[in-house]
Scaffold this active site. Structure first.
Site, mmCIF file in Angstrom:
data_model
loop_
_atom_site.group_PDB
_atom_site.id
_atom_site.type_symbol
_atom_site.label_atom_id
_atom_site.label_comp_id
_atom_site.label_asym_id
_atom_site.label_seq_id
_atom_site.Cartn_x
_atom_site.Cartn_y
_atom_site.Cartn_z
ATOM 1 N N CYS A 63 41.084 18.804 91.871
ATOM 2 C CA CYS A 63 40.398 18.711 90.589
ATOM 3 C C CYS A 63 41.131 17.649 89.775
ATOM 4 O O CYS A 63 41.762 16.758 90.337
ATOM 5 C CB CYS A 63 40.356 20.065 89.878
ATOM 6 S SG CYS A 63 41.971 20.701 89.371
ATOM 7 N N LYS A 64 41.088 17.755 88.468
ATOM 8 C CA LYS A 64 41.752 16.744 87.635
ATOM 9 C C LYS A 64 43.272 16.874 87.693
ATOM 10 O O LYS A 64 43.983 15.892 87.863
ATOM 11 C CB LYS A 64 41.262 16.847 86.194
ATOM 12 C CG LYS A 64 41.873 15.814 85.266
ATOM 13 C CD LYS A 64 41.304 15.922 83.869
ATOM 14 C CE LYS A 64 41.948 14.894 82.947
ATOM 15 N NZ LYS A 64 41.394 15.003 81.590
#
Length: 99
Positions: A63-64
């Site tokens: 993810c981020k």
């Protein structure tokens, strides 16, 4: 839960290892680039997309920054998938991007 750094993941890709990367960020985030070959399944859609994930093959979840991928890993592990969380996420990714 298994963990891997972005640097280790890049080394595996460069070595030609076969595995799948699942990007669990939202649509507007992946518009800024994804790891080439990664599959986009937003975190909120993981449970409705189990049929798109191979239970017999390792999956690397990104993810981020690593928080949402950790949540996705928990969900997937509970359902019998072989997963590894990519710590640091796309914030630390230094490899190529596809748009």
């Amino acid at each position: 839960m298994n963990f891997i750094t972005t640097e280790e993941l890049l080394q595996k890709l460069d070595a030609g290892e076969q595995f799948r990367i699942i990007d669990v960020r939202e649509n507007e985030e992946v518009a800024n680039g994804m790891i080439p070959g990664a599959v986009h399944i937003p975190l909120g859609q993981i449970e409705t997309n189990f049929d798109q994930i191979d239970k017999s093959a390792p999956q690397y979840i990104i993810c981020k920054a690593g928080g949402r991928s950790a949540m996705a890993c928990e969900i997937l592990e509970e359902n019998g998938f072989i997963v590894t969380n990519v710590v640091g996420g796309m914030l630390e990714w230094e490899g190529e991007l596809q748009f």
